[in-house]
Motif scaffolding. Structure first.
Motif: not given
Length: 159
Positions: A53, A82, A85, A87-88, A102, A104-106, A108
């Motif tokens: 993040e 990953n 869910g 990071v992607e 990077s 993901t919204p989840k 973050k």
């Protein structure tokens, strides 16, 4: 600054840094942070999630170097993040062989919860500090972090 002053206090600085790193690496501290954040995440994964993040998109090799962990271990742990869910991963635009991670919204949302818990814990640590001391600490820690992150100067190079 005179080199003699640096040499005289360097051991004390190093001992302080070891104390800080040791405290930050205690499993109990991580478990308490996760508990206060109200998140469900393996303690070994959350520093990587936070690193992604803060630093992402980031390659697994760089993330492993920055975390002081083995590349294959970090690769497996990033794959787990990953699969959850959080990071992607995608190929780097600069080098297709490099896979960048990077948030993901989840993910973050989870790091935001961890940040809120960290803020609460830090406020307790710094409750007795005055504003000027705290601001100086933040400024000087940033300066130290930036200086340490630079490649070492060649021997005999004064500056």
């Amino acid at each position: 600054m005179q080199d003699t002053h640096i040499s005289a206090r360097l051991r004390e600085l190093h001992t302080s840094l070891i104390g800080i790193v040791s405290a930050m690496n205690r499993p109990q501290r991580d478990e308490e942070l996760i508990r206060q954040a109200g998140v469900r995440l393996d303690r070994a994964l959350f520093p990587l999630l936070v690193g992604i993040e803060r630093l992402g998109p980031i390659g697994v090799v760089e993330l492993a170097e920055r975390s002081g962990r083995d590349y294959t271990t970090v690769s497996r742990q990033v794959a787990k993040l990953n699969s959850l869910g959080l990071v992607e991963r995608r190929a780097s635009d600069a080098d297709a062989r490099v896979r960048l991670a990077s948030i993901t919204p989840k993910g973050k949302a989870m790091t935001d919860a961890l940040d809120a818990a960290r803020d609460k814990m830090a406020r307790a640590v710094f409750a007795s500090w005055d504003k000027e001391d705290f601001d100086n600490l933040v400024r000087l820690m940033r300066r130290l972090a930036d200086a340490i992150d630079q490649p070492p100067a060649p021997p005999g190079d004064a500056g």
